[in-house]
Design an enzyme around this catalytic site. Structure first.
Site, PDB file in Angstrom:
ATOM      1  N   ASN A   1       1.378   9.690  12.284  1.00  0.00           N
ATOM      2  CA  ASN A   1       2.367  10.428  13.095  1.00  0.00           C
ATOM      3  C   ASN A   1       2.502  11.895  12.703  1.00  0.00           C
ATOM      4  OD1 ASN A   1       3.646   9.656  10.700  1.00  0.00           O
ATOM      5  ND2 ASN A   1       5.647   9.600  11.650  1.00  0.00           N
TER       6      ASN A   1
ATOM      7  N   GLU B   1       7.022   4.885   1.190  1.00  0.00           N
ATOM      8  CA  GLU B   1       7.883   5.439   2.247  1.00  0.00           C
ATOM      9  C   GLU B   1       7.568   4.650   3.511  1.00  0.00           C
ATOM     10  OE1 GLU B   1      10.145   7.637   1.769  1.00  0.00           O
ATOM     11  OE2 GLU B   1       9.582   8.374  -0.213  1.00  0.00           O
TER      12      GLU B   1
ATOM     13  N   CYS C   1       9.507   8.605  11.564  1.00  0.00           N
ATOM     14  CA  CYS C   1      10.225   7.527  10.879  1.00  0.00           C
ATOM     15  C   CYS C   1      11.728   7.765  10.861  1.00  0.00           C
ATOM     16  CB  CYS C   1       9.678   7.361   9.465  1.00  0.00           C
ATOM     17  SG  CYS C   1       9.725   8.908   8.543  1.00  0.00           S
TER      18      CYS C   1
ATOM     19  N   GLU D   1      10.656  10.882  -2.664  1.00  0.00           N
ATOM     20  CA  GLU D   1       9.778  12.038  -2.758  1.00  0.00           C
ATOM     21  C   GLU D   1      10.631  13.279  -2.586  1.00  0.00           C
ATOM     22  OE1 GLU D   1       6.667  11.396   0.154  1.00  0.00           O
ATOM     23  OE2 GLU D   1       5.581  10.128  -1.255  1.00  0.00           O
TER      24      GLU D   1
END
Ligand code: NDP
Length: 489
Positions: A158, A256, A290, A469
């Site tokens: 994405n 993630e 996301c 992160e």
């Protein structure tokens, strides 16, 4: 144009191993199509265990030399990569738009600019990083940050270069060497990044990249005995496989994963002021971010007026040619993903929902007939417990749900297996913050969305991932802390 070994230099992207451009040892290829038209735009090597072994070997060999550089020297390399990427920013935007189907405006403002910023940001962070010291009555502790070793960096389709650069920069900045495995669906800008790294003159083997499928290339990379850490961004189902593969050899892991984020509209929200941002939070990148808010929870006192204003705004979005700078929404990534999103539109009707807008194919030029197109879709009338409201669709489809009290909004928001992000829209930021503190997510925005400061932690709770992160959290993950305790003389 085919060469005698069956390659077409205009179409075929290589693996990048130890500074060399090489094709898969098995000689197989994967075809990469443009999502907006369905036309072939490149082929990538179908890498297998042998290719993974070669890439990991090169990364391992480059490790000691790279780790021996000072942090200032490594930061200098990151800045050099940023400079060359910046010179090619228009090319990055065009390739990303072509490869993902996203509008060029988004590819430029989000993907291309952020990829450059990631390298610059981590160069600065690493330069400013100091060893910590803890003084005791009779001794001093010095905490050093040492490289972990060879890392596997696995990224989704994405935000291809945005997410790859977000991992590569801190990983090599902290002295590790890496093997990257981008999504087979979006290999173009990963190839460009490797060419930039070569042009920058980075020592061979510090960054290696293999193309291929998740199962044939990603799996062996994660399981490889000489890989010490895995940084993975992708779906929750894949994340669980990756976690199992990495856990048996105690690799460091950052995951993630997916989300089903709530957008909470309180009764005091200024709808006219925030509507554009709420639409963006729902449909940026065709809803394939996301962090997108795919469940919109609206206070029942303003439900009808929100619904009307929101649908009007969604219907004004311009869908079509990703190359047109006026375009708001492009195509979905693949025919399979389009089928998945369409299946949720059918499911919404089966579950008793009403499609307020969208759900079908937008009217676009015949040039794009072979692409993966669907109009942005808004669904009303579904229970917050319906499958459409609980499962990650990862496309341009949102569901609307009324609530009465702040507690009820929190309860609905926390009612899924995911816990990545959320947003709250209100004229009372104190009330917004009270709600934010009770949301089971890694991130909450109030009266904004995707407003990113690269120093803050990024990541989710529950099935949205493990670890954080961003800023010092990335520097912590991509290093091993070692304490040396020195007794006073
Ligand atoms: P996938 O999980 O399908 O794939 C992610 C990456 O993993 C790809 O490179 C894929 O390769 C690879 N992969 C697949 N199987 C394996 C395996 N067994 N071992 C190792 N690697 C493997 O995700 P998508 O690419 O479909 O991306 C969409 C998902 O990513 C959504 O769920 C979205 O929420 C999530 N995401 C999360 C973000 C976050 O920060 N939390 C940010 C962006 C996306 P290949 O594609 O070639 O098979």
């Amino acid at each position: 144009m085919e060469t005698k070994d069956g390659c077409d230099p205009l179409l075929d992207l290589p693996n990048h191993i130890g500074g060399e451009e090489v094709f898969a040892t098995g000689g197989d290829w994967i075809i990469n199509n443009a999502p907006s038209t369905g036309e072939m735009i490149s082929r990538i090597p179908r890498s297998n265990q042998n290719d993974v072994d070669n890439a990991v070997k090169c990364a391992k060999e480059a490790g000691p030399g790279w780790a021996s550089l000072t942090k200032e020297e490594r930061a200098g390399w990151l800045d050099k990569i940023a400079d060359i990427l910046e010179q090619r920013i228009d090319e990055i935007a065009s390739l990303e738009s072509l490869d993902t189907g996203k509008p060029i405006r988004i590819a430029r403002a989000v993907d291309a600019e952020r990829s450059v910023a990631n390298f610059r940001f981590y160069a600065k962070q690493i330069r400013e990083l100091e060893d910590e010291e803890f003084r005791m009555k009779n001794a001093t502790n010095r905490v050093l940050r040492r490289p972990v070793g060879v890392g596997a960096l696995i990224t989704p389709w994405n935000l291809p270069l945005y997410l790859l650069s977000w991992k590569v920069a801190p990983a090599i900045g902290m002295g590790n060497t890496v093997v990257c495995k981008p999504s087979e669906l979006t290999p173009m800008t990963a190839d460009l990044m490797m060419k930039v790294i070569k042009d920058a003159g980075l020592p061979d083997g510090v960054v290696n990249l293999i193309h291929g499928t998740g199962v044939e290339a990603g799996g062996p990379l994660v399981s490889h005995p000489d890989v010490q850490f895995v940084s993975f961004t992708g779906g929750t189902t894949t994340g669980s496989i990756v976690a199992k593969d990495a856990a048996t050899s105690f690799k460091k892991m950052s995951l993630e994963l997916g989300g089903k984020n709530a957008t909470i509209i309180l009764d005091d929200c200024d709808l006219d002021r925030h509507m554009e941002a709420i639409v963006r939070a729902s449909f940026l990148n065709q809803g394939q971010v996301c962090l997108c808010g795919s469940r919109i929870l609206v206070h029942d006192s303003i439900y009808e007026s929100f619904k009307q204003k929101f649908v009007d705004a969604v219907e004004r979005l311009q869908i079509g040619d990703p190359r047109n700078p006026e375009t708001d929404l492009g195509s979905l990534i693949s025919p399979q993903h389009l089928e998945k999103v369409k299946s949720y539109v059918h499911l919404a009707i089966e579950e008793g929902g009403t499609i307020l807008t969208g759900g079908g194919v937008p009217s676009i030029s015949s040039e794009f007939e072979g692409g993966n197109w669907i109009s942005p879709t808004v669904v009303d009338g579904l229970s917050p417990e319906s499958r459409c409201a609980m499962e990650e669709i990862f496309g341009p489809m949102v569901t609307l749900h009324p609530f009465t009290t702040d507690e009820e909004a929190i309860q609905i928001s926390n009612g899924t297996r995911y816990g990545l992000a959320g947003s709250i829209w209100t004229n009372d930021s104190t009330r917004g913050e009270k709600i934010a503190k009770k949301m089971d997510t890694g991130m909450v925005w109030i009266n904004t969305w995707l407003h990113r400061d690269l120093r803050v932690p990024f990541g989710g709770v529950k099935d949205s991932g493990i670890g954080r992160e961003g800023g010092k959290w990335s520097l912590g993950f991509y290093s091993e802390a070692t304490n040396i305790c020195i007794m006073d003389d």
